[in-house]
Design an enzyme around this catalytic site. Structure first.
Site, mmCIF file in Angstrom:
data_model
loop_
_atom_site.group_PDB
_atom_site.id
_atom_site.type_symbol
_atom_site.label_atom_id
_atom_site.label_comp_id
_atom_site.label_asym_id
_atom_site.label_seq_id
_atom_site.Cartn_x
_atom_site.Cartn_y
_atom_site.Cartn_z
ATOM 1 N N SER A 148 -2.537 0.291 14.793
ATOM 2 C CA SER A 148 -3.186 2.210 14.886
ATOM 3 C C SER A 148 -3.476 1.633 16.984
ATOM 4 O O SER A 148 -4.302 0.805 16.993
ATOM 5 C CB SER A 148 -4.771 2.187 14.546
ATOM 6 O OG SER A 148 -5.489 2.556 15.098
ATOM 7 N N SER A 166 1.484 3.343 -2.943
ATOM 8 C CA SER A 166 0.701 4.231 -3.485
ATOM 9 C C SER A 166 0.679 5.702 -3.321
ATOM 10 O O SER A 166 0.407 6.677 -4.229
ATOM 11 C CB SER A 166 -0.081 3.602 -4.476
ATOM 12 O OG SER A 166 -1.289 3.797 -3.506
ATOM 13 N N ASP A 192 -2.777 -6.989 -3.994
ATOM 14 C CA ASP A 192 -4.433 -6.555 -3.451
ATOM 15 C C ASP A 192 -4.090 -8.023 -2.339
ATOM 16 O O ASP A 192 -3.744 -9.035 -2.204
ATOM 17 C CB ASP A 192 -5.243 -7.538 -4.756
ATOM 18 C CG ASP A 192 -6.639 -7.447 -2.844
ATOM 19 O OD1 ASP A 192 -6.644 -7.457 -1.960
ATOM 20 O OD2 ASP A 192 -7.528 -7.767 -3.860
ATOM 21 N N VAL A 193 -3.931 -7.101 -0.576
ATOM 22 C CA VAL A 193 -2.496 -8.616 0.205
ATOM 23 C C VAL A 193 -4.171 -9.449 0.043
ATOM 24 O O VAL A 193 -3.549 -10.312 1.250
ATOM 25 C CB VAL A 193 -2.962 -6.987 1.608
ATOM 26 C CG1 VAL A 193 -1.735 -6.404 0.642
ATOM 27 C CG2 VAL A 193 -3.830 -6.931 1.850
ATOM 28 N N ASN A 204 1.486 -2.409 5.494
ATOM 29 C CA ASN A 204 0.749 -1.037 5.713
ATOM 30 C C ASN A 204 -0.436 -1.077 4.878
ATOM 31 O O ASN A 204 -1.261 -0.288 5.526
ATOM 32 C CB ASN A 204 2.321 -0.175 5.181
ATOM 33 C CG ASN A 204 1.403 1.728 4.601
ATOM 34 O OD1 ASN A 204 0.752 1.857 5.698
ATOM 35 N ND2 ASN A 204 1.018 1.962 3.610
ATOM 36 N N GLY A 246 1.188 -1.315 0.434
ATOM 37 C CA GLY A 246 -0.199 0.070 0.433
ATOM 38 C C GLY A 246 0.814 1.400 0.204
ATOM 39 O O GLY A 246 0.353 2.213 1.209
ATOM 40 N N TYR A 297 -12.172 -1.635 11.505
ATOM 41 C CA TYR A 297 -11.027 -1.112 11.883
ATOM 42 C C TYR A 297 -10.099 -1.692 12.901
ATOM 43 O O TYR A 297 -9.294 -1.463 13.149
ATOM 44 C CB TYR A 297 -11.023 0.633 11.465
ATOM 45 C CG TYR A 297 -9.588 1.217 11.269
ATOM 46 C CD1 TYR A 297 -9.601 1.419 10.534
ATOM 47 C CD2 TYR A 297 -9.587 1.986 12.573
ATOM 48 C CE1 TYR A 297 -7.763 1.735 9.698
ATOM 49 C CE2 TYR A 297 -8.521 2.002 12.327
ATOM 50 C CZ TYR A 297 -7.363 2.187 11.094
ATOM 51 O OH TYR A 297 -6.232 3.125 10.796
HETATM 52 N N1 LIG Z 1 -3.916 8.303 8.126
HETATM 53 C C1 LIG Z 1 -4.413 8.105 9.423
HETATM 54 O O1 LIG Z 1 -4.843 8.790 10.866
HETATM 55 C C2 LIG Z 1 -3.284 6.143 10.534
HETATM 56 C C3 LIG Z 1 -3.444 6.206 11.471
HETATM 57 C C4 LIG Z 1 -3.427 5.152 12.621
HETATM 58 C C5 LIG Z 1 -2.887 4.150 11.401
HETATM 59 N N2 LIG Z 1 -2.979 3.933 9.889
HETATM 60 C C6 LIG Z 1 -3.008 3.195 8.949
HETATM 61 O O2 LIG Z 1 -1.751 3.097 8.663
HETATM 62 C C7 LIG Z 1 -1.686 2.717 6.802
HETATM 63 C C8 LIG Z 1 -1.808 3.757 5.587
HETATM 64 O O3 LIG Z 1 -2.901 4.160 5.802
HETATM 65 P P1 LIG Z 1 -3.111 5.420 5.231
HETATM 66 O O4 LIG Z 1 -3.952 6.751 5.864
HETATM 67 O O5 LIG Z 1 -1.780 5.946 4.515
HETATM 68 O O6 LIG Z 1 -4.116 5.039 3.776
HETATM 69 P P2 LIG Z 1 -4.517 5.818 2.499
HETATM 70 O O7 LIG Z 1 -4.306 7.014 2.289
HETATM 71 O O8 LIG Z 1 -5.291 5.643 1.992
HETATM 72 O O9 LIG Z 1 -3.480 4.678 1.494
HETATM 73 C C9 LIG Z 1 -3.749 3.200 2.259
HETATM 74 C C10 LIG Z 1 -2.969 2.466 1.082
HETATM 75 O O10 LIG Z 1 -3.406 1.221 1.319
HETATM 76 C C11 LIG Z 1 -3.385 0.409 -0.705
HETATM 77 N N3 LIG Z 1 -4.366 -0.305 -0.375
HETATM 78 C C12 LIG Z 1 -5.578 -0.373 0.412
HETATM 79 N N4 LIG Z 1 -6.524 -1.667 0.261
HETATM 80 C C13 LIG Z 1 -5.406 -2.837 -0.644
HETATM 81 C C14 LIG Z 1 -5.726 -4.025 -0.627
HETATM 82 N N5 LIG Z 1 -6.055 -4.704 -0.316
HETATM 83 N N6 LIG Z 1 -4.262 -5.011 -0.532
HETATM 84 C C15 LIG Z 1 -2.976 -3.594 -0.879
HETATM 85 N N7 LIG Z 1 -3.016 -2.236 -1.112
HETATM 86 C C16 LIG Z 1 -4.110 -2.098 -0.509
HETATM 87 C C17 LIG Z 1 -3.962 1.341 -1.290
HETATM 88 O O11 LIG Z 1 -3.568 1.509 -2.775
HETATM 89 P P3 LIG Z 1 -3.976 2.150 -3.502
HETATM 90 O O12 LIG Z 1 -4.618 3.212 -3.317
HETATM 91 O O13 LIG Z 1 -2.850 1.813 -4.800
HETATM 92 O O14 LIG Z 1 -6.102 1.497 -3.544
HETATM 93 C C18 LIG Z 1 -3.076 2.651 -0.784
HETATM 94 O O15 LIG Z 1 -1.674 2.999 -0.780
HETATM 95 C C19 LIG Z 1 -2.872 1.738 7.597
HETATM 96 O O16 LIG Z 1 -3.243 0.118 7.541
HETATM 97 C C20 LIG Z 1 -4.224 2.723 7.902
HETATM 98 O O17 LIG Z 1 -4.453 1.443 8.730
HETATM 99 C C21 LIG Z 1 -3.142 5.658 9.255
#
Ligand SMILES: NC(=O)c1ccc[n+]([C@@H]2O[C@H](COP(=O)([O-])OP(=O)(O)OC[C@H]3O[C@@H](n4cnc5c(N)ncnc54)[C@H](OP(=O)(O)O)[C@@H]3O)[C@@H](O)[C@H]2O)c1
Length: 248
Positions: A139, A11, A60-61, A87, A9, A152
């Site tokens: 998280s 991108s 796709d994980v 991630n 993930g 979640y």
């Molecule tokens: N943002 C926050 O506040 C926050 C806080 C705590 C934890 N987190 C965790 O941090 C991680 C990253 O979050 P983010 O905020 O950076 O999210 P994001 O901007 O929505 O990015 C998510 C990434 O995961 C990829 N993805 C989604 N479903 C997938 C699948 N089935 N297989 C492979 N790749 C997949 C997406 O790919 P595409 O876009 O190419 O589809 C994208 O690259 C997540 O695990 C999230 O739970 C985030």
């Protein structure tokens, strides 16, 4: 021999920053996308422009076939994996009354099955490397559930338990396992769930002990701290990079 990393993930968002940081620090880095190929290509261009080496793959994980194929590709191309950052994640913020079973499965499978599959198929490439690291992005909601986001929270709770189990098991292969818990980080994930108002971000900043929210770069830097040769005894920890807000 150069070291090899894969960030699921990557991108966009947190994964993107981690991939760029690893490549800047000399790792041949596999960047993965699911729906956003152009964004993945932009990450590759950014890394290449700075003189790094990165390879874009669709992943796709949740799909065993797809996960297997990606790790077979790494095996053929480099025969090793030194850092795996698990991630990828999604959120569908619906209560138990509103969420469908499919919503539940999509979120939980991405988190829990994704970690299982990537670790299972990445493991043969990581075994007995010098200072190999599995890093799981979690998280604080996995420890302090929010009633409005059950899938979640449960998915993340599962990945925290998975981190601890892997830290106990993978040590025999010289692999360290740690989790990073980002604080609220302004990414596309928030836009996708329709929670992205200026007011909301100001409230997050105000409530944070250090007065701001996390950046993707904060999270990326913490990965470097974990994988550093000087951290070779760091194993089995859940490290929050959130200014201390998980304590509130
Ligand atoms: N943002 C926050 O506040 C926050 C806080 C705590 C934890 N987190 C965790 O941090 C991680 C990253 O979050 P983010 O905020 O950076 O999210 P994001 O901007 O929505 O990015 C998510 C990434 O995961 C990829 N993805 C989604 N479903 C997938 C699948 N089935 N297989 C492979 N790749 C997949 C997406 O790919 P595409 O876009 O190419 O589809 C994208 O690259 C997540 O695990 C999230 O739970 C985030």
């Amino acid at each position: 021999m150069k070291k090899v990393a894969l960030v699921t993930g990557s991108s966009q968002g947190i994964g993107r920053a981690i991939a760029i940081n690893l490549a800047e620090n000399g790792y041949i880095t596999y960047v993965t996308y699911l729906k956003n190929k152009p964004k993945g290509e932009r990450v590759i261009n950014e890394i290449t422009k700075k003189g790094g080496k990165a390879i874009l793959v669709k992943l796709d994980v949740k799909s065993e076939e797809n996960v297997k194929r990606v790790f077979e590709k790494i095996k053929t191309e480099y025969g090793q994996l030194n850092v795996l950052v698990s991630n990828a994640g999604i959120d569908i913020p619906k209560t138990i009354e509103i969420a469908s079973f499919k919503d539940w499965q999509d979120v939980v499978n991405t988190k829990i099955n994704g970690n299982f599959l990537c670790t299972k198929y990445g493991l043969p490439l990581m075994k007995n490397q010098d200072n190999a690291n599995l890093i799981i992005i979690v998280s604080s909601l996995g420890e302090k559930p929010d009633p409005d986001y059950p899938a979640y929270c449960i998915g993340t709770a599962g990945t925290i338990a998975f981190t601890k189990a892997m830290a106990l098991y993978l040590g025999k292969y010289n692999i360290r396992t740690n989790a990073i818990g980002p604080g609220t980080t302004k990414t596309q994930m928030w836009v996708d769930i329709g929670e992205n108002s200026d007011e909301m971000w100001k409230t997050f900043e105000k409530n944070n002990p250090l007065g701001r929210v996390s950046t993707p770069e904060d999270i990326a830097n913490s990965i470097l701290m974990i994988i550093n040769d000087k951290s070779r005894f760091l194993n089995g920890n859940i490290i929050y990079i959130d200014g201390g807000s998980h304590l509130k």
